[in-house]
Design a protein around this motif. Structure first.
Motif, PDB file in Angstrom:
ATOM      1  N   THR A 210       0.829  -1.200   0.000  1.00 36.38           N
ATOM      2  CA  THR A 210       0.000   0.000   0.000  1.00 36.38           C
ATOM      3  C   THR A 210       0.865   1.252   0.000  1.00 36.38           C
ATOM      4  O   THR A 210       2.047   1.203   0.345  1.00 36.38           O
ATOM      5  N   HIS A 211       0.261   2.356  -0.420  1.00 34.80           N
ATOM      6  CA  HIS A 211       0.930   3.655  -0.293  1.00 34.80           C
ATOM      7  C   HIS A 211       0.234   4.513   0.764  1.00 34.80           C
ATOM      8  O   HIS A 211       0.548   5.681   0.923  1.00 34.80           O
ATOM      9  N   ASN A 212      -0.729   3.898   1.483  1.00 35.14           N
ATOM     10  CA  ASN A 212      -1.541   4.626   2.457  1.00 35.14           C
ATOM     11  C   ASN A 212      -1.153   4.205   3.880  1.00 35.14           C
ATOM     12  O   ASN A 212      -1.542   3.131   4.343  1.00 35.14           O
ATOM     13  N   PRO A 213      -0.401   5.031   4.597  1.00 37.61           N
ATOM     14  CA  PRO A 213       0.020   4.652   5.949  1.00 37.61           C
ATOM     15  C   PRO A 213      -1.135   4.521   6.928  1.00 37.61           C
ATOM     16  O   PRO A 213      -1.057   3.730   7.883  1.00 37.61           O
ATOM     17  N   HIS A 214      -2.225   5.256   6.708  1.00 33.37           N
ATOM     18  CA  HIS A 214      -3.386   5.159   7.600  1.00 33.37           C
ATOM     19  C   HIS A 214      -4.021   3.772   7.496  1.00 33.37           C
ATOM     20  O   HIS A 214      -4.378   3.160   8.511  1.00 33.37           O
ATOM     21  N   LEU A 245       5.108   6.917  11.332  1.00 32.47           N
ATOM     22  CA  LEU A 245       5.086   6.132  10.100  1.00 32.47           C
ATOM     23  C   LEU A 245       4.778   7.022   8.901  1.00 32.47           C
ATOM     24  O   LEU A 245       5.429   6.924   7.851  1.00 32.47           O
ATOM     25  N   THR A 246       3.794   7.901   9.072  1.00 29.89           N
ATOM     26  CA  THR A 246       3.415   8.809   7.993  1.00 29.89           C
ATOM     27  C   THR A 246       4.557   9.750   7.650  1.00 29.89           C
ATOM     28  O   THR A 246       4.862   9.987   6.473  1.00 29.89           O
ATOM     29  N   ARG A 247       5.206  10.262   8.682  1.00 32.42           N
ATOM     30  CA  ARG A 247       6.312  11.190   8.465  1.00 32.42           C
ATOM     31  C   ARG A 247       7.484  10.493   7.770  1.00 32.42           C
ATOM     32  O   ARG A 247       8.091  11.044   6.850  1.00 32.42           O
ATOM     33  N   GLU A 248       7.785   9.268   8.198  1.00 29.42           N
ATOM     34  CA  GLU A 248       8.902   8.547   7.597  1.00 29.42           C
ATOM     35  C   GLU A 248       8.622   8.221   6.131  1.00 29.42           C
ATOM     36  O   GLU A 248       9.505   8.321   5.280  1.00 29.42           O
ATOM     37  N   MET A 249       7.378   7.848   5.844  1.00 25.58           N
ATOM     38  CA  MET A 249       7.031   7.551   4.463  1.00 25.58           C
ATOM     39  C   MET A 249       7.064   8.810   3.607  1.00 25.58           C
ATOM     40  O   MET A 249       7.431   8.773   2.424  1.00 25.58           O
ATOM     41  N   ALA A 250       6.666   9.944   4.199  1.00 28.73           N
ATOM     42  CA  ALA A 250       6.635  11.198   3.456  1.00 28.73           C
ATOM     43  C   ALA A 250       8.013  11.777   3.214  1.00 28.73           C
ATOM     44  O   ALA A 250       8.174  12.701   2.417  1.00 28.73           O
ATOM     45  N   GLY A 251       9.020  11.268   3.903  1.00 30.91           N
ATOM     46  CA  GLY A 251      10.376  11.714   3.633  1.00 30.91           C
ATOM     47  C   GLY A 251      11.062  12.442   4.757  1.00 30.91           C
ATOM     48  O   GLY A 251      12.207  12.855   4.612  1.00 30.91           O
ATOM     49  N   GLY A 252      10.381  12.643   5.887  1.00 34.95           N
ATOM     50  CA  GLY A 252      11.030  13.231   7.054  1.00 34.95           C
ATOM     51  C   GLY A 252      11.621  14.589   6.780  1.00 34.95           C
ATOM     52  O   GLY A 252      10.916  15.580   6.606  1.00 34.95           O
TER      53      GLY A 252
END
Length: 267
Positions: A210-214, A245-252
């Motif tokens: 998935t590309h959806n962390p939620h 998790l969302t922040r890490e996936m978004a690139g921090g």
């Protein structure tokens, strides 16, 4: 990869330092993950992160070039989807590969149809297929109005749920789901995630791409993040929050830099 397993015993499927190249293009580099019975391993990443290549390796479509791929502790090198399926690894792709005009029960048994009679009197056992399909779906909590209706008349979420129930019925031990909620609305996504959790509760090891962390955090036990073909993170649920998790996936730090660039400048 941490050794603090959530479940006793070894993983059903494990990748250790797996890489894959297509000519001069390195599509996957040194990726590791574990899939345990009764758990969901979520693989997250944007387009081009390497998720599709990872699916193809696990599903047996493409062999890996480097690293180790083990199933129940045995090192394997699949060269066809049939080899993976014979080892209990079922993959449900985003397009589902169904025949829209055929009834639900026919799609449920597509390629594995039971027959009755012998010789010239041999025919499909349609009554058994209808009854089995209905019971298998009920066993997953899916109560369709009519298994004779064309599967193309079902919603996207319902078709995903039928595919999940089919994999469970035919004895899959590991279920790989390719972006099952990508094209669905909020309500239908929730329905699909409910049945993903039901597969987990039935004892399967699930790989949720998935590309959806939620969506991932709602059901996931383990999280592997991919970026440009390489791992950018690997976490157990207890070690990471949804925001992290969302922040890490978004690139921090990249997200912080972009936020700064886009912020409204005051005179």
């Amino acid at each position: 990869m941490t050794t603090d397993d959530l479940t006793p015993g070894g993983p059903l499927v494990a990748l250790d330092g797996v890489s894959k190249s297509y000519g001069s293009v390195l599509a996957l580099r040194d990726v590791s993950l574990e899939v345990h019975a009764g758990e969901i391993t979520c693989v997250l990443g944007d387009n081009g992160a390497g998720k599709s290549t990872l699916i193809k390796i696990i599903a047996g479509l493409h062999p890996h070039d480097a690293g180790r791929y083990t199933v129940a502790g045995e090192e394997v090198r699949h060269t066809s989807p049939r080899q993976a399926l014979d080892r209990g690894i079922a993959t449900v792709y985003q397009d589902l590969a169904v025949v829209p005009l055929m009834p639900v029960w026919r799609n449920f048994f597509l390629g594995s149809e039971p027959t009755r009679g012998r010789g010239p009197l041999r025919r499909l056992d349609t009554a058994a297929m209808r009854a089995t399909t209905h019971q298998a779906l009920l066993g997953m909590g899916i109560d369709l109005r009519d298994v004779d209706q064309p599967i193309g008349t079902l919603s996207g979420g319902e078709r995903q749920c039928v595919a999940i129930a089919r994999a469970v019925h035919f004895g899959a031990k590991v279920l790989v789901l390719d972006e099952p909620t990508a094209a669905l609305g909020v309500k239908q996504s929730g329905v699909v995630l409910k049945y993903v959790a039901a597969a987990r509760d039935a004892g399967l090891g699930v790989v949720l791409i998935t590309h959806n962390p939620h969506h991932a955090y709602l059901v996931g036990d383990r999280f592997v993040l991919l970026k440009r073909g390489a791992m950018s993170g690997s976490h157990l649920r207890k070690d990471i929050t949804l925001d992290e998790l969302t922040r890490e996936m978004a690139g921090g730090s990249e997200l912080d830099e972009l936020t700064h660039e886009l912020s409204r400048r005051t005179p």
